[in-house]
Scaffold this motif. Structure first.
Motif, PDB file in Angstrom:
ATOM      1  N   ALA A   6      -3.758   5.130 -16.246  1.00 32.39           N
ATOM      2  CA  ALA A   6      -2.344   4.319 -15.771  1.00 32.39           C
ATOM      3  C   ALA A   6      -2.610   3.600 -14.752  1.00 32.39           C
ATOM      4  O   ALA A   6      -1.992   2.544 -14.521  1.00 32.39           O
ATOM      5  CB  ALA A   6      -1.558   5.498 -15.669  1.00 32.39           C
ATOM      6  N   CYS A   7      -3.399   4.043 -13.475  1.00 31.24           N
ATOM      7  CA  CYS A   7      -3.360   3.243 -12.308  1.00 31.24           C
ATOM      8  C   CYS A   7      -4.212   2.052 -12.530  1.00 31.24           C
ATOM      9  O   CYS A   7      -3.925   0.873 -12.241  1.00 31.24           O
ATOM     10  CB  CYS A   7      -4.379   4.142 -11.127  1.00 31.24           C
ATOM     11  SG  CYS A   7      -3.049   5.529 -10.748  1.00 31.24           S
ATOM     12  N   ALA A   8      -5.244   2.208 -13.370  1.00 30.66           N
ATOM     13  CA  ALA A   8      -6.114   0.987 -13.842  1.00 30.66           C
ATOM     14  C   ALA A   8      -5.292   0.208 -14.412  1.00 30.66           C
ATOM     15  O   ALA A   8      -5.236  -1.232 -14.225  1.00 30.66           O
ATOM     16  CB  ALA A   8      -7.292   1.218 -14.588  1.00 30.66           C
ATOM     17  N   ALA A   9      -4.610   0.548 -15.389  1.00 31.32           N
ATOM     18  CA  ALA A   9      -3.643  -0.359 -16.112  1.00 31.32           C
ATOM     19  C   ALA A   9      -2.617  -1.093 -15.279  1.00 31.32           C
ATOM     20  O   ALA A   9      -2.338  -2.510 -15.482  1.00 31.32           O
ATOM     21  CB  ALA A   9      -2.885   0.439 -17.442  1.00 31.32           C
ATOM     22  N   MET A  63      -9.407  -0.643  -6.422  1.00 32.03           N
ATOM     23  CA  MET A  63      -8.022  -0.129  -6.331  1.00 32.03           C
ATOM     24  C   MET A  63      -7.653   0.619  -5.130  1.00 32.03           C
ATOM     25  O   MET A  63      -6.535   0.835  -4.754  1.00 32.03           O
ATOM     26  CB  MET A  63      -7.651   0.647  -7.681  1.00 32.03           C
ATOM     27  CG  MET A  63      -7.668  -0.292  -9.056  1.00 32.03           C
ATOM     28  SD  MET A  63      -7.209   0.838 -10.518  1.00 32.03           S
ATOM     29  CE  MET A  63      -8.549   2.360 -10.312  1.00 32.03           C
ATOM     30  N   GLY A  64      -8.471   1.082  -4.387  1.00 30.78           N
ATOM     31  CA  GLY A  64      -8.411   1.654  -3.186  1.00 30.78           C
ATOM     32  C   GLY A  64      -8.330   3.064  -2.878  1.00 30.78           C
ATOM     33  O   GLY A  64      -7.976   3.636  -1.902  1.00 30.78           O
ATOM     34  N   PHE A  65      -8.712   3.944  -4.055  1.00 34.18           N
ATOM     35  CA  PHE A  65      -8.864   5.220  -3.864  1.00 34.18           C
ATOM     36  C   PHE A  65     -10.163   5.684  -3.343  1.00 34.18           C
ATOM     37  O   PHE A  65     -11.210   4.959  -3.628  1.00 34.18           O
ATOM     38  CB  PHE A  65      -8.739   5.795  -5.518  1.00 34.18           C
ATOM     39  CG  PHE A  65      -7.493   5.465  -6.183  1.00 34.18           C
ATOM     40  CD1 PHE A  65      -6.278   5.961  -5.447  1.00 34.18           C
ATOM     41  CD2 PHE A  65      -7.373   4.672  -7.272  1.00 34.18           C
ATOM     42  CE1 PHE A  65      -4.865   5.788  -6.130  1.00 34.18           C
ATOM     43  CE2 PHE A  65      -6.180   4.556  -7.845  1.00 34.18           C
ATOM     44  CZ  PHE A  65      -4.906   4.878  -7.374  1.00 34.18           C
ATOM     45  N   ALA A  90      -0.745  -5.946 -12.419  1.00 30.92           N
ATOM     46  CA  ALA A  90      -0.041  -6.350 -11.018  1.00 30.92           C
ATOM     47  C   ALA A  90      -0.927  -7.578 -10.410  1.00 30.92           C
ATOM     48  O   ALA A  90      -0.470  -8.450  -9.728  1.00 30.92           O
ATOM     49  CB  ALA A  90      -0.043  -5.377  -9.910  1.00 30.92           C
ATOM     50  N   HIS A  91      -2.042  -7.521 -10.918  1.00 32.94           N
ATOM     51  CA  HIS A  91      -3.067  -8.703 -10.439  1.00 32.94           C
ATOM     52  C   HIS A  91      -3.263  -9.775 -11.689  1.00 32.94           C
ATOM     53  O   HIS A  91      -4.200 -10.304 -11.630  1.00 32.94           O
ATOM     54  CB  HIS A  91      -4.358  -8.072  -9.864  1.00 32.94           C
ATOM     55  CG  HIS A  91      -4.115  -7.426  -8.632  1.00 32.94           C
ATOM     56  ND1 HIS A  91      -3.901  -6.014  -8.716  1.00 32.94           N
ATOM     57  CD2 HIS A  91      -4.039  -7.668  -7.371  1.00 32.94           C
ATOM     58  CE1 HIS A  91      -3.640  -5.552  -7.306  1.00 32.94           C
ATOM     59  NE2 HIS A  91      -3.812  -6.573  -6.537  1.00 32.94           N
ATOM     60  N   GLY A  92      -2.456  -9.800 -12.509  1.00 34.33           N
ATOM     61  CA  GLY A  92      -2.331 -11.080 -13.571  1.00 34.33           C
ATOM     62  C   GLY A  92      -3.224 -10.851 -14.587  1.00 34.33           C
ATOM     63  O   GLY A  92      -3.528 -11.777 -15.451  1.00 34.33           O
TER      64      GLY A  92
END
Length: 54
Positions: free
Chosen positions: A18-21, A1-3, A26-28
Motif C-alpha cells: 500500500a505504501c509503494a502504491a 520511500m524513506g523507511f 504521489a510521484h506521477g
C-alpha cells in the motif's frame, strides 16, 4: 520511500504494498492502460507484418 530497514521489517506485506502504491501515485506513476481487445491486437499484428514485407 524513506523507511528505515526496521520500519520495513515491522510492516506486513500488505502495508508495504500500500505504501509503494501510494508513493508511486504521489510521484506521477500512471495506472496501467487497459489491454487491447482481440480485434485491436490482431489489427496491430497485421500492421507490423505488413511493414516487415515492405
Amino acid at each position: 520511500m524513506g523507511f528505515t530497514p526496521r520500519e520495513v521489517d515491522d510492516m506486513s506485506l500488505w502495508e508495504l504494498a500500500a505504501c509503494a502504491a501510494g508513493y508511486a501515485k504521489a510521484h506521477g506513476a500512471e495506472d496501467k492502460p487497459p489491454a487491447p481487445t482481440a480485434e485491436e491486437h490482431l489489427a496491430l499484428v497485421e500492421k507490423v507484418r505488413s511493414r516487415r514485407l515492405n
